[in-house]
Structures are given as C-alpha cells and as structure tokens.
Write a protein that holds these residues in place. Structure first.
Motif, PDB file in Angstrom:
ATOM      1  N   SER A 192      -0.047 -10.269   6.770  1.00  0.00           N
ATOM      2  CA  SER A 192      -1.505 -10.289   6.836  1.00  0.00           C
ATOM      3  C   SER A 192      -1.992 -10.837   8.163  1.00  0.00           C
TER       4      SER A 192
ATOM      5  N   ARG B 271      -5.468  -0.474   9.708  1.00  0.00           N
ATOM      6  CA  ARG B 271      -4.277  -0.887   8.969  1.00  0.00           C
ATOM      7  C   ARG B 271      -4.463  -0.600   7.489  1.00  0.00           C
ATOM      8  N   ASP B 272      -3.362  -0.286   6.840  1.00  0.00           N
ATOM      9  CA  ASP B 272      -3.335  -0.071   5.397  1.00  0.00           C
ATOM     10  C   ASP B 272      -2.399  -1.132   4.839  1.00  0.00           C
ATOM     11  N   ASN B 273      -2.965  -2.212   4.329  1.00  0.00           N
ATOM     12  CA  ASN B 273      -2.128  -3.322   3.871  1.00  0.00           C
ATOM     13  C   ASN B 273      -1.264  -2.937   2.676  1.00  0.00           C
ATOM     14  N   ALA B 274      -1.726  -2.013   1.872  1.00  0.00           N
ATOM     15  CA  ALA B 274      -0.938  -1.576   0.713  1.00  0.00           C
ATOM     16  C   ALA B 274       0.351  -0.869   1.144  1.00  0.00           C
ATOM     17  N   LYS B 275       0.311  -0.262   2.343  1.00  0.00           N
ATOM     18  CA  LYS B 275       1.479   0.451   2.858  1.00  0.00           C
ATOM     19  C   LYS B 275       2.185  -0.335   3.950  1.00  0.00           C
ATOM     20  N   ASN B 276       1.713  -1.544   4.232  1.00  0.00           N
ATOM     21  CA  ASN B 276       2.289  -2.367   5.314  1.00  0.00           C
ATOM     22  C   ASN B 276       2.314  -1.597   6.633  1.00  0.00           C
ATOM     23  N   THR B 277       1.276  -0.831   6.900  1.00  0.00           N
ATOM     24  CA  THR B 277       1.279   0.075   8.044  1.00  0.00           C
ATOM     25  C   THR B 277       0.049  -0.111   8.923  1.00  0.00           C
TER      26      THR B 277
ATOM     27  N   ILE C  11       8.049  -6.001   5.680  1.00  0.00           N
ATOM     28  CA  ILE C  11       7.506  -6.800   4.586  1.00  0.00           C
ATOM     29  C   ILE C  11       5.987  -6.817   4.704  1.00  0.00           C
ATOM     30  N   HIS C  12       5.331  -7.284   3.666  1.00  0.00           N
ATOM     31  CA  HIS C  12       3.878  -7.394   3.736  1.00  0.00           C
ATOM     32  C   HIS C  12       3.500  -8.523   4.691  1.00  0.00           C
TER      33      HIS C  12
ATOM     34  N   THR D 126       5.177   0.674  10.712  1.00  0.00           N
ATOM     35  CA  THR D 126       5.415   0.159   9.366  1.00  0.00           C
ATOM     36  C   THR D 126       6.221  -1.131   9.439  1.00  0.00           C
TER      37      THR D 126
END
Length: 116
Positions: A29, A69-75, A26-27, A23
C-alpha cells in the motif's frame, strides 16, 4: 521482500500509445512510481510519475501519461499516449519510498522505443 515485474514495453511509432504494467509479488500500500532512463545517459534516472497520497507527474509527461494502481491485483499501470521519440527509455517500476526519499524496491525495467 517485494518483487516487481514490469510488462507492456515495446516499439511504437510517434503519436502512438502503450500501457505498462507492474505487478508486485505481495500486496503493498506504499507509494509507487515509474522512473525512466534514456539511452546513452547512464546516470540520468528520472522519476516521471508517482502515486501515493497524491499523484505527481514530471512536466515532460504531464497531460500525456497517466499513472494508476489496482490494489486488488497488486498492479501499477502507466498509460502512455501521444508518445514522442524522446520518451524512448528503459522504464522502471518502483515501490515504497523511504525516509531518504529513495525507493526500496525496483523492477527489472522494460524497454520502450518510440520511432519518429
């Protein structure tokens, strides 16, 4: 500054599965990936999977490991199946590949031990 925190490591028998998570604070990309370092080989850090515009796997894990990856969860995740003793290592999450091909951010590492 980005902080990466891994979880999900542990001990498993050969043939078993584990799922690692990473995790970010921060976000982000940018490109992310997983390195591993086997015991007793201080300089042998190997990039085993990365995900950016494309997804790439090392031959040693292809067909057994899945990076996502799950960008909504920053994970970032690494699903590991059909584990072998040679998968025993410390696994590091990394993020943001720079122009030199190195990653700017590293997690603290999580131990995976596979017993045969």
């Amino acid at each position: 500054q980005v902080q990466l925190v891994e979880s999900g490591g542990g001990s498993v028998q050969a043939g078993g599965s584990l799922k690692l998570s990473c995790t970010a604070s921060i976000h982000i990309s940018c490109k992310m990936g997983w390195y591993r370092q086997a015991p007793g080989k201080a300089s042998d850090l190997v990039l085993i999977a990365s995900i950016g515009d494309t997804t790439v796997y090392a031959e040693s894990v292809k067909g057994r490991f899945t990076i996502s990856r799950d960008n909504a969860k920053n994970t970032l995740y690494l699903q590991m199946t059909s584990l072998k003793a040679e998968d025993t290592a410390v696994y590091y999450c990394v993020a943001c590949e720079n122009r030199r091909g190195a990653f700017d951010y590293w997690g603290q590492g999580t131990q995976v031990t596979v017993s045969s």
